[in-house]
Structure formats: C-alpha cells, structure tokens
Write an enzyme that holds these catalytic residues in place. Structure first.
Site, mmCIF file in Angstrom:
data_model
loop_
_atom_site.group_PDB
_atom_site.id
_atom_site.type_symbol
_atom_site.label_atom_id
_atom_site.label_comp_id
_atom_site.label_asym_id
_atom_site.label_seq_id
_atom_site.Cartn_x
_atom_site.Cartn_y
_atom_site.Cartn_z
ATOM 1 C CG HIS A 210 -1.008 4.382 -6.673
ATOM 2 N ND1 HIS A 210 -2.365 4.898 -6.984
ATOM 3 C CD2 HIS A 210 -1.148 3.333 -6.291
ATOM 4 C CE1 HIS A 210 -3.227 3.986 -6.906
ATOM 5 N NE2 HIS A 210 -2.558 2.855 -6.396
ATOM 6 C CD1 TRP B 20 -6.218 8.570 -5.932
ATOM 7 C CD2 TRP B 20 -6.324 6.539 -6.389
ATOM 8 N NE1 TRP B 20 -6.471 7.776 -4.733
ATOM 9 C CE2 TRP B 20 -6.385 6.351 -5.254
ATOM 10 C CE3 TRP B 20 -6.245 5.174 -7.143
ATOM 11 C CZ2 TRP B 20 -6.548 5.446 -4.453
ATOM 12 C CZ3 TRP B 20 -6.451 4.035 -6.425
ATOM 13 C CH2 TRP B 20 -6.498 4.311 -5.081
ATOM 14 N NE ARG C 28 2.323 0.430 -0.018
ATOM 15 C CZ ARG C 28 1.133 0.818 -0.580
ATOM 16 N NH1 ARG C 28 1.109 0.177 -1.896
ATOM 17 N NH2 ARG C 28 0.080 1.325 -0.046
ATOM 18 N NE ARG D 20 3.507 -4.206 -7.239
ATOM 19 C CZ ARG D 20 2.657 -4.478 -6.103
ATOM 20 N NH1 ARG D 20 3.084 -5.535 -5.717
ATOM 21 N NH2 ARG D 20 1.662 -3.915 -6.061
ATOM 22 C CD GLU E 17 -0.826 -2.032 -8.201
ATOM 23 O OE1 GLU E 17 -0.177 -2.279 -7.457
ATOM 24 O OE2 GLU E 17 -1.764 -1.213 -8.248
ATOM 25 C CE1 TYR F 34 -0.422 3.711 -2.742
ATOM 26 C CE2 TYR F 34 -3.014 3.038 -2.852
ATOM 27 C CZ TYR F 34 -1.664 2.663 -2.694
ATOM 28 O OH TYR F 34 -1.279 1.333 -2.484
ATOM 29 C CG HIS G 98 -1.501 -5.841 -6.936
ATOM 30 N ND1 HIS G 98 -2.828 -5.670 -7.678
ATOM 31 C CD2 HIS G 98 -1.787 -4.871 -5.865
ATOM 32 C CE1 HIS G 98 -3.508 -4.677 -7.111
ATOM 33 N NE2 HIS G 98 -2.891 -4.315 -6.003
ATOM 34 C CG ASP H 236 2.064 1.971 -4.952
ATOM 35 O OD1 ASP H 236 1.183 1.402 -5.092
ATOM 36 O OD2 ASP H 236 2.481 2.650 -6.314
ATOM 37 C CD GLU I 296 0.378 -4.935 -2.509
ATOM 38 O OE1 GLU I 296 0.512 -5.230 -3.681
ATOM 39 O OE2 GLU I 296 0.116 -4.201 -1.945
ATOM 40 C CG ASN J 270 -11.197 -1.698 -5.917
ATOM 41 O OD1 ASN J 270 -12.249 -1.801 -5.705
ATOM 42 N ND2 ASN J 270 -10.124 -1.317 -5.211
ATOM 43 C CD GLU K 235 3.625 -0.766 -6.215
ATOM 44 O OE1 GLU K 235 4.204 -1.144 -5.071
ATOM 45 O OE2 GLU K 235 2.625 -1.012 -6.662
HETATM 46 O O1 LIG Z 1 0.183 -1.633 -4.728
HETATM 47 C C1 LIG Z 1 -0.820 -1.586 -4.335
HETATM 48 O O2 LIG Z 1 -1.189 -2.274 -3.347
HETATM 49 C C2 LIG Z 1 -1.772 -0.627 -4.811
HETATM 50 O O3 LIG Z 1 -1.361 -0.003 -5.949
HETATM 51 C C3 LIG Z 1 -3.099 -0.957 -4.642
HETATM 52 O O4 LIG Z 1 -3.576 -0.897 -3.419
HETATM 53 C C4 LIG Z 1 -4.214 -0.405 -5.760
HETATM 54 O O5 LIG Z 1 -4.274 0.725 -5.268
HETATM 55 C C5 LIG Z 1 -5.462 -0.915 -5.665
HETATM 56 O O6 LIG Z 1 -5.278 -2.340 -5.792
HETATM 57 C C6 LIG Z 1 -6.477 -0.471 -6.278
HETATM 58 O O7 LIG Z 1 -7.785 -1.182 -6.359
HETATM 59 MG MG LIG Z 2 0.587 -0.408 -6.258
#
Ligand SMILES: O=C(O)[C@@H](O)[C@@H](O)[C@H](O)[C@H](O)CO
Ligand SMILES: [Mg+2]
Length: 403
Positions: A212, A403, A147, A283, A262, A159, A312, A210, A339, A37, A236
């Site tokens: 993040h 982020w 979540r 993850r 992830e 986020y 993920h 999360d 997920e 992404n 997470e």
């Molecule tokens: O746990 C999650 O799903 C996030 O951390 C993701 O959505 C992440 O933000 C995206 O994969 C980024 O592209």
């Molecule tokens: Mg995540």
C-alpha cells in the site's frame, strides 16, 4: 441515436458511490461508475457541471470520439477526477452499444478468451493467527488466490485490517483518521506472517500482499527479498509509483512478482514500468483509468511486454465497475487476476447485477450490456455521507507518510 439526458446518482448504501446514467432517444440507457473514494463529490460535480452539458444531442455510438473530446477537450489532462468522470461516460456508452447490439459487452470486445475469471479475496486478521484462520476460511470458500494482511504488533491500526467485520471499509470518518506507522515493525512482522500462512495452507493457493505505497524503494527491495521463500503471486504497491524509475532498484534485488496501478489513471502513469519490465501485473481498473476504451489501450501495450492485468476491485468501486471489469477480464488476452471484495447486502440491492461468484471464480453474465443496473428509488434512501480515507504518521515523530 442521440443522448437525450444524463444524470449523476450519488448514494451511500454502507459506503458512497457515484453513478452516471445516460439515456437515449431510442430508450436505451447506460450506467458508468464514477466513484473516487474520499473525493466523490469532485467527480459528481465534474460530470454534472462540466461533462453532461457536452453530451446532450451526441451520438452515443461514437464512443472513441467522445472519449477524445472529453480527454483533449478538457485541456487539463490526466488525474483521478478527470479520468473517473471520463470512465463513467465511457462505461455507460459501451453499455448502450452492447445493448443496441443485443449482446453481452465481452462479445463486443472480441469474445471470450477464457471460460471464467480467477479472482482473489482479502483475508485480514488482527494478528498472525487470526489472519491464518481467515486465509483458511477463504480457502474453504473456494478461493484459489488469497491476499493476506494482518495487524502489526505495536501499531494500533494498519491498512487492510478491519474492525472484525466481514466488510473492511477504510473510509471510516467524517475527517481523515490518523494512524501510526512504523516501517521497521512492519518489515520485521510481514515475513513471519507469510511463514505461518504458507505453513498452514501449503503450496496450492496463490498468496498476495499489498504494501500500500508505504515503503521506500530499498525497504521495498528488502520486503521483496524476504518474501521470496513464500513464492507470492504478487507484492502490490511496494512504493509510491509516481517515480516509475524507483522500481529499477526493487527489480535488482528480488524476483517476487510486482503489481502496481490501482491509483493510475492513464497509460502515461505506467508506460515506463511496463516497457522496462519493472512490473508483472498492471492494476488499473475501469472506473479510475478512463473506462473500457483506455483500459484496452493499457492492456494491449502491456501485452507487448508480457505484463498481465490484475485489476483493482475493492468495495469502493461499485458493482457497475465490477460488472464492466468482468466483461473486460473475460476478453483481455493477457489477463492475470481480478480483485474481488464482496459488496454488502445494501449495495447488492441498490445495484442488481448479472455477474456471479462461484468458488473462487467469477462470470459477468450473458445479458446485453455490462449487466448491472441501479434501483434509483432504493439508492435515494441512502444519502451521501462524507467519509475520508485515513492518513499515516510515523510513530516516532509524527511525520506524515503514505497510508
Ligand atoms: O488493493 C486494494 O484493494 C487496496 O489498495 C484498496 O482497497 C484501497 O485501499 C482502496 O481502494 C482505497 O479507497
Ligand atoms: Mg491495493
């Protein structure tokens, strides 16, 4: 059997995806997800310009040798671009091998270790009451693991919280959008969110959150401690995990289970976290951690330390990744959870698949291979559209932060 051709298919049915298709002289084809992404074309070029020329003429059954060839042969090892490209090749080759054996991929891996796969969904809201409504709505849909992410008072965008539509897509602009961030506001707010959610949903659902990558280790320890009364299934990405040692400090302060990985691409990114029992769930996922072949190595290593998988599964991982991941999830002995963010209708049409969702659980299907295909004619109707993930800046002074 020989690989006769391979091509990269870039499409954007609501969001960008990169797919590798490998063809053989026996008419069997395989698909792999190569989506990264915000940096999609880097992987597309890595495959097109550097990997595919090395594949033509090779025996697709030699999955391990090709994996080692692409990993060690590149000289420049590790990283998301390289391992997403290797993952796409690896996933496509496992797809071909399972089709050649006329069996679903999970059978080739060792058969079923469970009857179905527990998944968790995303319940996002602009504020606490909206998030509670979304949690209850998803519980009604049958999810047993949910979540919860909400807007934070005093912060415009954070986020995990969409613009009110079902499909949250963070890669939302032709150049990175910039969001304000305040850890203080987030740390004050999040315990209130889970107090309200637990109050309404009770104790029969797993709750996840999360962070993040946005906290320092001591801030992460604070959040883990503050959320202990709500018995989360996991917290997470509490802090950026390049420094795996940082998790020692968090572990000293909280018993809230921790999930990381992830953004990891190889076993080296998580070896210390696993062997020092600093995390409870790993993850890593098929598309960004070198495919089925490397995911098995990571999972087997994790099983020595009772660390479970929690792959993920966001919508920026294509249905090809989801399909392959579900076969992996059905087999892997130390499975934790998967997920699940449903893809939009356009994506579902471009990637027909055998996997199914039924009231909080998924199943990969029993067709030969990983069970996901691509409608190339339809994919061509959705050309690539550059899109970046946002960046965060501290609200009080504009410092660039995670982020
Ligand atoms: O746990 C999650 O799903 C996030 O951390 C993701 O959505 C992440 O933000 C995206 O994969 C980024 O592209
Ligand atoms: Mg995540």
């Amino acid at each position: 059997m020989k690989i006769t051709s391979a091509r990269v298919i870039v499409c954007s049915p609501g969001r960008n995806f990169v797919t590798l298709k490998i063809e053989t002289d026996e008419g069997l084809t395989g698909l792999g997800d190569a989506t990264l992404n915000g940096r999609e074309l880097a992987v597309a070029s890595y495959l097109q310009d550097h990997v595919i020329p090395c594949l033509i003429g090779r025996d697709p059954q030699q999955i391990e040798d090709i994996w080692q060839y692409l990993y060690k042969g590149a000289y420049w090892r590790r990283g998301p671009v390289t391992l997403s490209a290797i993952a796409a090749v690896d996933t496509a080759l496992w797809d071909i091998k399972a089709k050649a054996a006329n069996m679903p991929l999970y059978q080739l891996l060792g058969g079923k270790s469970r009857s179905k796969i527990m998944v968790y969904c995303h319940a996002n809201g602009r504020d606490i009451s909206h998030t509670v409504e979304e949690v209850l709505r998803h519980a009604e849909m049958g999810y047993t693991a949910i979540r919860a992410q909400s807007g934070v008072p005093g912060l415009d965008k954070v986020y995990g919280v969409g613009k009110g539509t079902t499909f949250y897509e963070p890669a939302d602009a032709d150049l990175p959008s910039e969001h304000d961030w305040s850890t203080e506001k987030y740390l004050r707010h999040t315990p209130k969110l889970f107090d309200a959610v637990r109050e309404k949903i009770g104790w029969d659902h797993h709750l996840l959150h999360d962070a993040h990558h946005r906290l320092t280790p001591i801030e992460a320890a604070r959040l883990g401690k503050d959320l202990e009364p709500y018995r989360l299934f996991w917290l997470e990405d509490l802090t950026p995990a390049e420094n795996q040692e940082a998790f020692k400090l968090i572990r000293q302060h909280t018993t809230t289970p921790l999930a990381v990985g992830e953004v990891f691409n190889t076993i080296w990114d998580c070896k210390d976290l696993i062997q020092n029992q600093l995390i409870d769930y790993i993850r890593t996922t098929v598309v960004h951690a070198g495919g089925i072949t490397h995911m098995r190595r990571i999972a087997d290593f994790a099983s020595l330390y009772q660390v479970r998988t929690g792959s993920h599964g966001a919508t920026d991982l294509s249905p090809v990744c989801m399909g392959a991941a579900l076969h992996f999830d059905l087999w892997v002995p130390n499975f934790g959870i998967q997920e699940h963010m449903p893809h939009n209708e356009e994506t579902e049409a471009v990637f027909p698949h055998a996997y199914t969702f039924d009231r909080g659980f998924m199943y990969p299907g029993d067709v030969p291979g990983h069970g996901v295909d691509i409608d190339e004619a339809l994919a061509a109707k959705y050309p690539y559209q550059r899109a970046y993930l946002p960046v965060n800046r501290l609200q009080h002074d504009g410092t660039l932060t995670s982020w």
